[in-house]
Design a protein around this motif. Structure first.
Motif, mmCIF file in Angstrom:
data_model
loop_
_atom_site.group_PDB
_atom_site.id
_atom_site.type_symbol
_atom_site.label_atom_id
_atom_site.label_comp_id
_atom_site.label_asym_id
_atom_site.label_seq_id
_atom_site.Cartn_x
_atom_site.Cartn_y
_atom_site.Cartn_z
ATOM 1 N N VAL A 196 0.905 -1.128 -0.105
ATOM 2 C CA VAL A 196 -0.044 -0.092 -0.031
ATOM 3 C C VAL A 196 0.959 1.307 0.030
ATOM 4 C CG1 VAL A 196 -1.551 1.416 1.380
ATOM 5 C CG2 VAL A 196 -1.921 -1.126 1.141
ATOM 6 N N GLY A 197 0.910 2.067 -0.872
ATOM 7 C CA GLY A 197 1.654 3.308 -1.071
ATOM 8 C C GLY A 197 0.505 4.366 -0.814
ATOM 9 N N ARG A 198 0.781 4.895 0.507
ATOM 10 C CA ARG A 198 -0.246 6.028 1.157
ATOM 11 C C ARG A 198 -0.058 7.292 0.187
ATOM 12 N NH1 ARG A 198 -3.371 7.673 5.515
ATOM 13 N NH2 ARG A 198 -3.763 9.898 4.930
ATOM 14 N N GLN A 199 -1.063 7.880 -0.344
ATOM 15 C CA GLN A 199 -1.069 9.286 -0.923
ATOM 16 C C GLN A 199 -1.614 10.155 0.295
ATOM 17 O OE1 GLN A 199 -0.013 10.244 -3.612
ATOM 18 N NE2 GLN A 199 -1.269 11.917 -4.415
ATOM 19 N N ALA A 200 -0.630 11.007 0.780
ATOM 20 C CA ALA A 200 0.907 11.170 0.084
ATOM 21 C C ALA A 200 1.748 11.179 1.583
ATOM 22 C CB ALA A 200 0.989 12.427 -0.556
ATOM 23 N N LEU A 201 3.119 11.182 1.237
ATOM 24 C CA LEU A 201 4.061 11.228 2.311
ATOM 25 C C LEU A 201 3.998 12.573 2.878
ATOM 26 C CD1 LEU A 201 6.337 10.089 4.187
ATOM 27 C CD2 LEU A 201 7.756 10.980 2.300
ATOM 28 N N LEU A 202 4.042 13.669 1.855
ATOM 29 C CA LEU A 202 3.771 14.873 2.299
ATOM 30 C C LEU A 202 3.127 15.987 1.350
ATOM 31 C CD1 LEU A 202 5.389 17.297 4.075
ATOM 32 C CD2 LEU A 202 7.082 17.554 2.404
ATOM 33 N N GLY A 203 2.195 16.623 1.816
ATOM 34 C CA GLY A 203 1.421 17.678 1.168
ATOM 35 C C GLY A 203 0.056 17.629 1.250
ATOM 36 N N SER A 204 -0.574 18.446 0.953
ATOM 37 C CA SER A 204 -2.089 18.780 0.915
ATOM 38 C C SER A 204 -2.648 18.544 2.430
ATOM 39 C CB SER A 204 -2.492 17.953 -0.200
ATOM 40 O OG SER A 204 -4.027 18.402 -0.605
ATOM 41 N N HIS A 205 -3.832 17.893 2.120
ATOM 42 C CA HIS A 205 -4.522 17.584 3.349
ATOM 43 C C HIS A 205 -4.746 16.116 3.724
ATOM 44 C CE1 HIS A 205 -5.742 21.703 3.585
ATOM 45 N NE2 HIS A 205 -6.398 21.425 2.356
ATOM 46 N N ALA A 212 4.992 22.224 5.831
ATOM 47 C CA ALA A 212 5.360 23.085 6.757
ATOM 48 C C ALA A 212 6.362 24.138 5.859
ATOM 49 C CB ALA A 212 6.132 22.468 7.794
ATOM 50 N N GLU A 213 6.477 25.321 6.144
ATOM 51 C CA GLU A 213 7.287 26.010 5.651
ATOM 52 C C GLU A 213 8.889 26.270 6.178
ATOM 53 O OE1 GLU A 213 5.858 30.073 6.287
ATOM 54 O OE2 GLU A 213 4.289 30.000 4.870
ATOM 55 N N THR A 214 8.942 25.502 7.456
ATOM 56 C CA THR A 214 10.204 25.199 7.893
ATOM 57 C C THR A 214 10.803 23.724 7.395
ATOM 58 O OG1 THR A 214 9.234 23.882 9.801
ATOM 59 C CG2 THR A 214 9.416 26.157 10.184
ATOM 60 N N SER A 215 11.894 23.603 7.735
ATOM 61 C CA SER A 215 12.569 22.081 7.360
ATOM 62 C C SER A 215 12.185 21.058 7.973
ATOM 63 C CB SER A 215 14.192 22.283 7.612
ATOM 64 O OG SER A 215 14.479 22.467 8.947
ATOM 65 N N TYR A 216 11.237 21.233 9.062
ATOM 66 C CA TYR A 216 10.639 20.058 9.745
ATOM 67 C C TYR A 216 9.251 19.876 9.430
ATOM 68 C CZ TYR A 216 9.390 16.967 13.628
ATOM 69 O OH TYR A 216 8.603 16.014 14.422
ATOM 70 N N ALA A 217 8.778 18.820 9.084
ATOM 71 C CA ALA A 217 7.300 18.444 8.924
ATOM 72 C C ALA A 217 6.983 17.548 9.933
ATOM 73 C CB ALA A 217 7.288 17.819 7.287
ATOM 74 N N ALA A 218 6.007 17.932 10.645
ATOM 75 C CA ALA A 218 5.519 17.253 11.843
ATOM 76 C C ALA A 218 4.709 16.089 11.397
ATOM 77 C CB ALA A 218 4.751 18.362 13.067
ATOM 78 N N PRO A 219 4.795 14.877 12.070
ATOM 79 C CA PRO A 219 4.012 14.021 11.523
ATOM 80 C C PRO A 219 2.446 13.918 12.013
ATOM 81 C CG PRO A 219 5.826 12.959 13.065
ATOM 82 C CD PRO A 219 5.703 14.526 13.152
ATOM 83 N N LEU A 308 1.164 11.895 25.767
ATOM 84 C CA LEU A 308 0.956 12.761 24.764
ATOM 85 C C LEU A 308 2.484 12.630 23.693
ATOM 86 C CD1 LEU A 308 -0.653 14.759 22.845
ATOM 87 C CD2 LEU A 308 0.643 16.573 24.151
ATOM 88 N N ILE A 309 2.127 12.143 22.180
ATOM 89 C CA ILE A 309 3.327 12.071 21.595
ATOM 90 C C ILE A 309 3.542 13.604 21.266
ATOM 91 C CG2 ILE A 309 3.963 11.284 19.129
ATOM 92 C CD1 ILE A 309 1.706 9.156 19.531
ATOM 93 N N ASP A 310 4.879 14.003 21.206
ATOM 94 C CA ASP A 310 5.331 15.159 21.173
ATOM 95 C C ASP A 310 5.434 15.313 19.303
ATOM 96 O OD1 ASP A 310 6.546 17.571 21.088
ATOM 97 O OD2 ASP A 310 8.352 17.043 22.181
ATOM 98 N N ARG A 311 4.346 15.803 18.768
ATOM 99 C CA ARG A 311 4.763 15.980 17.221
ATOM 100 C C ARG A 311 5.741 17.031 16.989
ATOM 101 N NH1 ARG A 311 0.748 18.766 15.114
ATOM 102 N NH2 ARG A 311 1.106 17.582 12.996
ATOM 103 N N ASP A 312 6.108 17.876 17.854
ATOM 104 C CA ASP A 312 7.187 19.232 17.423
ATOM 105 C C ASP A 312 8.637 18.674 17.725
ATOM 106 O OD1 ASP A 312 4.935 20.868 16.696
ATOM 107 O OD2 ASP A 312 4.536 21.164 18.743
ATOM 108 N N ALA A 313 8.765 17.504 18.116
ATOM 109 C CA ALA A 313 10.220 16.978 18.677
ATOM 110 C C ALA A 313 10.950 17.101 17.263
ATOM 111 C CB ALA A 313 10.145 15.632 19.128
ATOM 112 N N PRO A 314 12.185 17.333 17.348
ATOM 113 C CA PRO A 314 13.026 17.384 16.089
ATOM 114 C C PRO A 314 13.489 16.205 15.677
ATOM 115 C CG PRO A 314 14.363 18.049 18.117
ATOM 116 C CD PRO A 314 13.029 17.782 18.414
#
Length: 370
Positions: A196-205, A212-219, A308-314
């Protein structure tokens, strides 16, 4: 390297497929070498069978076979031949297009049937949630049942997601989607889908990662589903079912190569459910539990075993499990409302030597078990 044409902004049956110029594809194959697991030729091209475009597409696949020993995937289309065909939105009209039937009848073109599928009709078009998987699994089942498709040619869901056109804002990137995702992965595996190839890894909704505009994309929540599914669920799919007073609990079980068993579950109900496991599942060993809960299915916040899972962790969260030494004695796991999770039983499980088993689910007030 894929055949392409001037589609006027459309794909499918409106594309005029030209003769394939394989030069850049061969350069890519030479550059990537063994790092590639498979190759996909073309993207959502569905020319009418017998047309010059169809014949050129088939010829391109046959030519690719002469250039590589890698598995070849195709045709990477949906059930319909055009975007405005609402195929598979209900059971009555869920059948492959004329193009797909003709393509699957061709001998030796592909080593994996690559399809695209979205669950646009889940939960009344994602307005009544949580919802189980529906349209996408109907599509996959119809393709697998096609008379021209043999078990030697597995199905790959090359582009699959909760809703196409970028997903549904504030829905398909939230916990509501994760309940669907667990169910979809389980159903796809039970149908025999290889990947199963999930659409998508990164982007849209519908991205697994937040744009993200930064270099880190939160899960996003579905990212954790993908990670834990890969860690816990082995390649051998068991035929399990949840029996009891509720039909809103989804349970799936796989065996690993070492005969340990992994369970994935999702409670789509707003009431807690007790899941009773018999001795053939437990095998007399302890278990690792990843229980994911939320206070709001339209949130991106998930609690793993109450933390709580820390979504913003580096760096990615380690996702430590909770060890359930006492599960062997009680054989009962309480699944909170609108929660999902994974359970890995440590040690060899007798269930992995059987074709099927039964898991009993019922409200917490009920007594008894298997």
């Amino acid at each position: 390297g894929a055949p392409a044409g001037d589609s006027g902004g459309r794909l499918g049956d409106s594309v005029a497929v030209p003769e394939w110029n394989a030069s850049n594809a061969l350069e890519l194959l030479a550059y990537a070498g063994p790092r590639l697991a498979a190759v996909e030729l073309a993207e959502e091209l569905a020319p009418p069978p017998g047309s010059p475009s169809y014949e050129r597409l088939v010829a391109a696949y046959r030519e690719l076979r002469t250039h590589t020993t890698l598995p070849i995937l195709g045709p990477c289309v949906g059930m319909a031949a055009a975007f405005d065909d609402p195929r598979c939105e209900n059971d009555a009209d869920c059948a492959p297009s004329a193009f797909l039937e003709a393509f699957l009848a061709e001998e030796g073109l592909v080593d994996g049937v690559c399809v695209h599928a979205y669950d646009n009709d889940a939960g009344a078009n994602w307005s009544a949630l949580p919802a189980p998987a529906s349209q996408a699994t109907r599509q996959l089942a119809a393709i697998i049942a096609n008379a021209n498709l043999t078990s030697s040619v597995p199905v790959w869901c090359g582009e699959c997601g909760p809703h196409n056109e970028g997903g549904v804002p504030n829905v398909t990137d939230r916990v509501a989607s994760s309940l669907w995702f667990v169910d979809f992965l389980g159903r796809a595996a039970r149908l025999g889908v290889r990947e199963v190839g999930r659409q998508a890894l990164l982007g849209s909704h519908y991205g697994l990662l937040e744009s993200a505009e930064t270099s880190y994309a939160a899960p996003n929540p579905d990212f954790w589903v993908a990670v834990l599914w890969t860690r816990v669920m082995g390649p051998i799919v068991l035929d399990v079912r949840a029996d009891g007073a509720t039909d809103r609990l989804r349970v799936y079980a796989h065996c690993d190569d070492d005969a340990s068993i992994g369970l994935a579950f999702a409670n789509l109900d707003d009431a807690a459910v007790d899941l009773d496991l018999d001795d053939t599942v437990l095998g007399g060993g302890a278990a690792d539990l990843w229980l994911l809960t939320t206070s709001d299915i339209y949130s991106k916040d998930l609690l793993l075993n109450g933390v709580l899972i820390d979504r913003d962790a580096p760096t990615l969260a380690p996702l430590p499990p909770r060890c359930l030494d006492d599960l062997v004695d009680s054989a009962r796991l309480r699944v909170p409302p609108l929660a999902f999770g994974f359970l890995r039983v440590l040690g060899r499980s007798p269930t992995c030597a059987r074709a099927s088993t039964t898991l009993e689910a019922h409200p917490p007030t009920a007594v008894g078990g298997v």
